[in-house]
Design a protein around this motif. Structure first.
Motif, mmCIF file in Angstrom:
data_model
loop_
_atom_site.group_PDB
_atom_site.id
_atom_site.type_symbol
_atom_site.label_atom_id
_atom_site.label_comp_id
_atom_site.label_asym_id
_atom_site.label_seq_id
_atom_site.Cartn_x
_atom_site.Cartn_y
_atom_site.Cartn_z
ATOM 1 N N ASN A 80 -2.283 -0.745 -5.134
ATOM 2 C CA ASN A 80 -3.473 -0.190 -5.766
ATOM 3 C C ASN A 80 -4.214 0.745 -4.817
ATOM 4 N N LEU A 81 -4.297 0.354 -3.549
ATOM 5 C CA LEU A 81 -4.943 1.213 -2.565
ATOM 6 C C LEU A 81 -4.099 2.455 -2.299
ATOM 7 N N VAL A 82 -2.782 2.294 -2.269
ATOM 8 C CA VAL A 82 -1.889 3.446 -2.110
ATOM 9 C C VAL A 82 -2.122 4.455 -3.243
ATOM 10 N N ALA A 83 -2.248 3.951 -4.457
ATOM 11 C CA ALA A 83 -2.466 4.837 -5.607
ATOM 12 C C ALA A 83 -3.777 5.606 -5.457
ATOM 13 N N PHE A 84 -4.809 4.926 -4.952
ATOM 14 C CA PHE A 84 -6.083 5.615 -4.745
ATOM 15 C C PHE A 84 -5.958 6.683 -3.672
ATOM 16 N N LEU A 85 -5.269 6.365 -2.578
ATOM 17 C CA LEU A 85 -5.135 7.313 -1.470
ATOM 18 C C LEU A 85 -4.278 8.525 -1.829
ATOM 19 N N THR A 86 -3.494 8.415 -2.903
ATOM 20 C CA THR A 86 -2.684 9.552 -3.348
ATOM 21 C C THR A 86 -3.306 10.249 -4.561
ATOM 22 N N LYS B 199 -9.445 16.088 0.012
ATOM 23 C CA LYS B 199 -10.266 15.949 1.214
ATOM 24 C C LYS B 199 -9.500 15.452 2.423
ATOM 25 N N LEU B 200 -8.437 14.667 2.194
ATOM 26 C CA LEU B 200 -7.705 14.070 3.303
ATOM 27 C C LEU B 200 -6.238 14.479 3.256
ATOM 28 N N ALA B 201 -5.661 14.678 4.420
ATOM 29 C CA ALA B 201 -4.261 15.082 4.529
ATOM 30 C C ALA B 201 -3.404 13.858 4.811
ATOM 31 N N ILE B 202 -3.130 13.099 3.770
ATOM 32 C CA ILE B 202 -2.345 11.875 3.902
ATOM 33 C C ILE B 202 -0.920 12.170 3.438
ATOM 34 N N THR B 203 0.011 12.139 4.370
ATOM 35 C CA THR B 203 1.409 12.429 4.024
ATOM 36 C C THR B 203 2.194 11.169 3.699
ATOM 37 N N ALA C 217 1.165 7.562 2.319
ATOM 38 C CA ALA C 217 0.079 6.699 1.850
ATOM 39 C C ALA C 217 0.308 5.238 2.189
ATOM 40 N N ASP C 218 1.570 4.805 2.264
ATOM 41 C CA ASP C 218 1.859 3.417 2.628
ATOM 42 C C ASP C 218 1.360 3.119 4.037
ATOM 43 N N ILE C 219 1.666 4.018 4.963
ATOM 44 C CA ILE C 219 1.211 3.831 6.341
ATOM 45 C C ILE C 219 -0.297 3.945 6.424
ATOM 46 N N ALA C 220 -0.879 4.919 5.740
ATOM 47 C CA ALA C 220 -2.331 5.089 5.752
ATOM 48 C C ALA C 220 -3.028 3.854 5.207
ATOM 49 N N CYS C 221 -2.470 3.267 4.147
ATOM 50 C CA CYS C 221 -3.020 2.041 3.568
ATOM 51 C C CYS C 221 -3.001 0.908 4.595
ATOM 52 N N SER C 222 -1.866 0.718 5.244
ATOM 53 C CA SER C 222 -1.749 -0.351 6.247
ATOM 54 C C SER C 222 -2.703 -0.114 7.405
ATOM 55 N N GLN C 223 -2.861 1.138 7.813
ATOM 56 C CA GLN C 223 -3.776 1.453 8.908
ATOM 57 C C GLN C 223 -5.222 1.139 8.534
ATOM 58 N N LEU C 224 -5.613 1.534 7.338
ATOM 59 C CA LEU C 224 -6.985 1.290 6.899
ATOM 60 C C LEU C 224 -7.280 -0.206 6.834
ATOM 61 N N LEU C 225 -6.364 -0.969 6.240
ATOM 62 C CA LEU C 225 -6.575 -2.414 6.127
ATOM 63 C C LEU C 225 -6.602 -3.077 7.496
ATOM 64 N N ALA C 226 -5.750 -2.618 8.414
ATOM 65 C CA ALA C 226 -5.726 -3.191 9.757
ATOM 66 C C ALA C 226 -7.012 -2.871 10.512
ATOM 67 N N TYR D 213 -7.237 11.509 9.262
ATOM 68 C CA TYR D 213 -6.618 12.231 8.149
ATOM 69 C C TYR D 213 -7.419 13.428 7.650
ATOM 70 N N SER D 214 -8.460 13.794 8.357
ATOM 71 C CA SER D 214 -9.254 14.938 7.921
ATOM 72 C C SER D 214 -8.437 16.222 7.925
ATOM 73 N N LYS D 215 -8.670 17.077 6.956
ATOM 74 C CA LYS D 215 -7.989 18.373 6.894
ATOM 75 C C LYS D 215 -8.601 19.398 7.837
#
Length: 201
Positions: A133-139, A146-150, A152-161, A198-200
């Motif tokens: 669900n968080l991955v879907a939001f991040l994509t 606004k964010l350059a997330i290539t 999303a799975d890794i970005a999700c894990s990073q945010l939660l960690a 992840y800022s552009k």
């Protein structure tokens, strides 16, 4: 399922939750649940099959509630910063308090001793599912603007960690949650860090 049946089933789940949290899985019996909620063991078997089935129903019930934290539908996605801060606070508070924390303790400490798939089921129905669900939001389009997330799975894990740090581990060991002022500052720092990664700009 009739409303009365749904109500009765939920009453059993609520009682079982309290007993599992207070006594653990091994020391909780179906007879105890029946003695509090009334009815019969036959009804219990009809609804849940056995004690493990009851515990699975308890997990499912509370993971569904926890999953709502990861539901970003209806959010003002234009205000991503506020959405992430709201999510961060609810995520930490839900993760580090009962019933989720207590059920996590039970799974962690008791089910490795049994020939059971409870641990795997807990992971699949909880962290693995709500992660998506968080991955879907991040994509989503507003976030992508606004964010350059290539990845999303890794970005999700990073945010939660970043949000979790060692808060869950400490809570599992009985440490008290930090105060609201500290928690708000921590979430603010986490969201700011995530933006910097992840800022552009």
């Amino acid at each position: 399922m009739r409303p009365s049946t749904i109500q009765k089933r939920q009453a059993i789940i609520d009682t079982a939750t309290r007993l599992f949290l207070e006594q653990g899985y091994r020391d909780t019996t179906l007879d105890q649940v029946v003695s509090i909620t009334g009815g019969s063991k036959q009804t219990m078997y009809k609804y849940f099959g056995n004690k493990e089935g009851l515990f699975l129903a308890v997990l499912e019930s509370h993971m569904e509630s926890f999953e709502k934290i990861f539901d970003f539908q209806g959010e003002d996605e234009a205000d991503i910063d506020s959405v992430l801060c709201r999510f961060g606070r609810q995520y930490i508070e839900g993760l580090c308090q009962d019933p989720i924390l207590g059920l996590y303790r039970v799974v962690l400490t008791e089910f490795h001793q049994y020939e059971s798939e409870i641990g795997q089921i807990f992971w699949r129905s909880g962290p693995a599912r709500i992660h998506q669900n968080l991955v879907a939001f991040l994509t989503s389009a507003p976030v992508s603007e606004k964010l350059a997330i290539t990845d999303a799975d890794i970005a999700c894990s990073q945010l939660l960690a970043l949000l979790r740090l060692d808060l869950q581990s400490k809570a599992t060991l009985g440490h008290r949650m930090p105060g609201q002022e500290w928690l708000q500052a921590h979430i603010r720092r986490t969201v700011d860090t995530f933006y910097r990664i992840y800022s552009k700009d």
